[in-house]
Structures are given as C-alpha cells and as structure tokens.
Scaffold this motif. Structure first.
Motif, short mmCIF file in Angstrom:
data_model
loop_
_atom_site.label_atom_id
_atom_site.label_comp_id
_atom_site.label_asym_id
_atom_site.label_seq_id
_atom_site.Cartn_x
_atom_site.Cartn_y
_atom_site.Cartn_z
N GLN A 1 0.84 -1.20 0.00
CA GLN A 1 0.00 0.00 0.00
C GLN A 1 0.87 1.25 0.00
OE1 GLN A 1 -2.78 0.38 3.27
NE2 GLN A 1 -3.30 2.48 2.75
N ALA A 2 1.91 1.24 0.83
CA ALA A 2 2.80 2.41 0.90
C ALA A 2 3.48 2.68 -0.44
CB ALA A 2 3.85 2.20 1.99
N MET A 3 3.95 1.62 -1.10
CA MET A 3 4.64 1.79 -2.37
C MET A 3 3.68 2.26 -3.46
SD MET A 3 7.83 1.27 -1.92
CE MET A 3 8.48 0.98 -3.55
N LEU A 4 2.48 1.71 -3.49
CA LEU A 4 1.51 2.12 -4.48
C LEU A 4 1.09 3.58 -4.26
CD1 LEU A 4 -0.57 -1.14 -4.55
CD2 LEU A 4 0.40 -0.07 -6.59
N ASP A 5 0.80 3.93 -3.02
CA ASP A 5 0.37 5.29 -2.72
C ASP A 5 1.47 6.31 -3.01
OD1 ASP A 5 -2.12 4.45 -1.96
OD2 ASP A 5 -1.74 4.54 0.19
N SER A 6 2.71 5.95 -2.69
CA SER A 6 3.81 6.91 -2.87
C SER A 6 4.11 7.19 -4.33
CB SER A 6 5.08 6.38 -2.18
OG SER A 6 5.54 5.20 -2.82
N HIS A 7 3.63 6.31 -5.23
CA HIS A 7 3.84 6.52 -6.66
C HIS A 7 2.59 7.08 -7.34
CE1 HIS A 7 7.31 3.95 -5.88
NE2 HIS A 7 7.78 4.28 -7.07
N THR A 8 1.62 7.52 -6.55
CA THR A 8 0.33 7.94 -7.12
C THR A 8 0.17 9.45 -7.21
OG1 THR A 8 -0.75 5.92 -6.35
CG2 THR A 8 -2.17 7.80 -6.87
N LEU A 9 0.46 10.15 -6.12
CA LEU A 9 0.21 11.59 -6.07
C LEU A 9 1.35 12.41 -6.67
CD1 LEU A 9 -1.35 12.19 -2.53
CD2 LEU A 9 -2.53 11.96 -4.72
N ASN A 10 0.98 13.46 -7.38
CA ASN A 10 1.95 14.45 -7.82
C ASN A 10 2.18 15.46 -6.70
OD1 ASN A 10 2.09 13.31 -10.44
ND2 ASN A 10 0.23 14.41 -11.03
N ARG A 11 3.19 16.29 -6.84
CA ARG A 11 3.52 17.25 -5.79
C ARG A 11 2.36 18.18 -5.46
NH1 ARG A 11 8.96 17.76 -4.51
NH2 ARG A 11 10.40 16.62 -5.86
N SER A 12 1.59 18.56 -6.45
CA SER A 12 0.52 19.54 -6.25
C SER A 12 -0.78 18.92 -5.75
CB SER A 12 0.24 20.27 -7.57
OG SER A 12 -0.16 19.35 -8.58
N GLN A 13 -0.86 17.60 -5.74
CA GLN A 13 -2.11 16.96 -5.33
C GLN A 13 -2.22 16.85 -3.82
OE1 GLN A 13 -1.64 13.43 -8.10
NE2 GLN A 13 -3.83 13.81 -8.37
N LYS A 14 -3.46 16.78 -3.35
CA LYS A 14 -3.72 16.64 -1.93
C LYS A 14 -3.93 15.17 -1.57
CE LYS A 14 -5.89 21.20 -1.72
NZ LYS A 14 -7.12 21.97 -1.39
N PHE A 15 -3.80 14.86 -0.28
CA PHE A 15 -3.94 13.47 0.16
C PHE A 15 -5.33 12.92 -0.16
CE2 PHE A 15 -0.58 14.91 3.22
CZ PHE A 15 0.45 14.15 2.66
N LYS A 16 -6.33 13.79 -0.15
CA LYS A 16 -7.68 13.33 -0.44
C LYS A 16 -7.83 12.90 -1.90
CE LYS A 16 -9.66 17.91 -1.43
NZ LYS A 16 -10.01 17.61 -2.82
N ASP A 17 -6.84 13.23 -2.73
CA ASP A 17 -6.87 12.85 -4.14
C ASP A 17 -6.38 11.42 -4.37
OD1 ASP A 17 -7.80 15.37 -4.95
OD2 ASP A 17 -5.76 16.17 -5.04
N LEU A 18 -5.90 10.78 -3.31
CA LEU A 18 -5.50 9.38 -3.45
C LEU A 18 -6.69 8.55 -3.93
CD1 LEU A 18 -3.29 8.54 -0.33
CD2 LEU A 18 -2.61 8.29 -2.72
N PRO A 19 -6.51 7.74 -4.95
CA PRO A 19 -7.64 6.92 -5.44
C PRO A 19 -7.94 5.77 -4.50
CG PRO A 19 -5.63 6.33 -6.60
CD PRO A 19 -5.28 7.52 -5.74
N ASN A 20 -9.12 5.22 -4.62
CA ASN A 20 -9.44 4.01 -3.89
C ASN A 20 -8.51 2.90 -4.37
OD1 ASN A 20 -11.53 5.08 -2.33
ND2 ASN A 20 -13.02 4.73 -3.96
N LEU A 21 -8.17 2.01 -3.46
CA LEU A 21 -7.22 0.95 -3.77
C LEU A 21 -7.72 -0.38 -3.22
CD1 LEU A 21 -4.34 -0.14 -4.55
CD2 LEU A 21 -3.58 0.68 -2.29
N TYR A 22 -7.58 -1.43 -4.02
CA TYR A 22 -7.86 -2.79 -3.58
C TYR A 22 -6.56 -3.60 -3.63
CZ TYR A 22 -12.93 -2.16 -3.78
OH TYR A 22 -14.23 -1.74 -3.55
N ILE A 23 -6.20 -4.17 -2.50
CA ILE A 23 -5.07 -5.10 -2.46
C ILE A 23 -5.66 -6.48 -2.16
CG2 ILE A 23 -2.91 -5.73 -1.34
CD1 ILE A 23 -2.46 -2.81 -0.70
N ILE A 24 -5.51 -7.38 -3.12
CA ILE A 24 -6.17 -8.69 -3.04
C ILE A 24 -5.12 -9.79 -3.16
CG2 ILE A 24 -7.94 -10.18 -4.02
CD1 ILE A 24 -9.15 -7.64 -5.31
#
Length: 281
Positions: A105-128
């Motif tokens: 989860q940490a690795m996926l999230d850390s590669h998702t947001l750009n510098r200008s994006q807010k934390f609330k912009d993180l997409p929903n994620l399913y780890i299965i």
C-alpha cells in the motif's frame, strides 16, 4: 521431419510449462499481462461486481524505492473511476504477511500523487491476495480486512475508518458453486479443457499448445528460474553474514557499526541481533 519450436526448448522447461496453473506466477504473468478483458473478468469475480470496467492491466510491475526495498507486483490494474487494484498470487502463507500488504500500500500510494495533489486525491485501492490454501482455516471464500475506530454508533457498531484501501484474502481452496468457486478451480488446474471460464481457458491453451505462446511461457519460466537461483544465493550469503555478525557480537571485539560494515548488514539488523543475544543470557 520438420523441426518445430518445441524441439528447441529445454525439455525440463517444456514440462514445467505443461504443468503450470494460474496460481503459479509464470502462467499468471503471461495470461493477464496487458489483457484488460481477462483482468476485468478476474476483478469482477473477486469483487462480485458486474459493473466494473478495466482500463489498464499490467503484470510484474516494479515500484522502485531509492531509500529502501523495491517491490514487484503481480497484477496492477485500473478501472474507469481510477480505482487501483493490486492482485497478488501467493502459494506460501508466509508470503501474505499483513506487513507485506502494508508495504505494498505504501509503495503504491507513494507513486500515485503528484507534488501539487492533496492526500484526499489518493484513489481508492484494492489489495487482493489469492492464496493457494485457506490460510485462516475458517472455511470462508473471502476474508475482508475491516478497519474501524474504537467508537460505537447508536446501534452499538464500531464506526468505519475509511482510508480508501480495501484488503482482501481469497481462499484458493474454496470450491463452492459460485463464480468465485469456479474461478478458484480454474486457478488450480493445469488442464485448459477442465476450466469453466472460456476467456481464461483460451489463454492458458495458447500458452501451453501454440508455438508462439509456448515460447512466451518458456521464456518466463526460464527467467523465474534465474530469479529464484539469484534469490537463493542472496539468502545464503545473508545467512552467512548474520552468523558471522552473531559470533563477532558474542566476542565483543568490535562495535555494532564496525560489525555491520564488515558483514554488509544494516546497523539496525546488528542491533537486533545484539538484543537477541542479550535476551538469551
């Protein structure tokens, strides 16, 4: 007699290809790689949803970490709502450790947001995690990880803690008369003719019988063999370094930092070894 592709493949590799199942990383990699429809079928069944449309699908996706351990993810997908999916095939129970999921989860999230994006912009994620066996031994088809606050509502139910990350374990032993039960059957058989889902069976058949498909599968099998050999060597070297560091700690001739440098180990690991020795006194 005209020579075929099969004549130029190592017999041991060819035998491995014939025995592969979707629960094996090699076959899963070639079947789902870039195939949005196959991945869509997989996720729809896992989530019990028919309204899901996959727009991206990749296998063996590397997420690099400049300051620590990188990871290679089995299947990474995205749907039309930008929801992300990480599906892992795991035959050994120890590979499904909760802390591994935390790291994914940490690795996926850390590669998702750009510098200008807010934390609330993180997409929903399913780890299965699709497990070969019922790791929790409770007979359930699916095990959901439910996150809650230590606060109850007026009905006495704990309030949900919704961080947008949904974690699921799939019981590979499950064989109920449901799409998921049939999917787990298909993941566990090496015979394409014995599979329920034609979309998956045709891909498996291609990689086991067609010359081009067998070539692709054989290449993956050989690459995995090289990776396993390299990992085995690395684990052996690390074991030797830990044994040597333990002996040096017992001799009390060098500092923790000196031992770590001499054996090529992280200082934190040597500190951990020292604590174990002191606890054993």
């Amino acid at each position: 007699m005209q020579e075929t592709v099969f004549d130029n493949i190592n017999p041991a590799v060819l035998e491995r290809v014939r025995n592969l199942r979707l629960i094996d990383d090699e076959l899963m990699t070639v079947v789902f790689s870039g195939d949005k429809k196959a991945t869509e079928l997989l996720i729809r069944i896992l989530l019990n949803r028919n309204d899901l449309t996959v727009t991206k699908s990749m296998t063996q996706v590397e997420k690099h970490n400049l300051f620590g351990r990188s990871v290679k993810l089995d299947v990474v997908a995205e749907d039309i709502f930008k929801t992300e999916y990480n599906i892992e095939i795991q035959r050994a129970d120890e590979g499904a450790d909760p802390r591994r999921i935390r790291y994914h989860q940490a690795m996926l999230d850390s590669h998702t947001l750009n510098r200008s994006q807010k934390f609330k912009d993180l997409p929903n994620l399913y780890i299965i995690f699709i497990l070969e066996h019922d790791m929790f031994e409770r007979g359930q088809a699916v095990y959901h990880v439910n996150k809650t606050l230590d606060i109850k509502d007026e009905d006495g139910k704990y309030l949900p803690f919704d961080d947008g990350c949904n974690i699921m374990y799939i019981n590979g032993d499950y064989r109920g008369d449901t799409p998921l039960g049939k999917l787990m059957h298909d993941f566990s058989t090496s015979n394409a003719d014995d599979m329920y889902f034609d979309e998956l069976a045709s891909k498996v058949r291609f990689h086991k019988q067609d010359e081009q498909g067998v070539q692709m599968a054989s290449k993956i099998v050989e690459e995995y063999g090289d990776i396993r050999e390299a990992e085995g060597f690395k684990q052996g070297e690390e074991k030797k370094a830990i044994e040597a560091a333990t002996n040096l700690l017992k001799m009390k001739l060098l500092t923790v930092e000196q031992i770590a440098q001499a054996q090529g180990l992280p200082v934190e690991k040597v500190i951990e070894l020292k604590a174990q020795i002191e606890a054993g006194k």
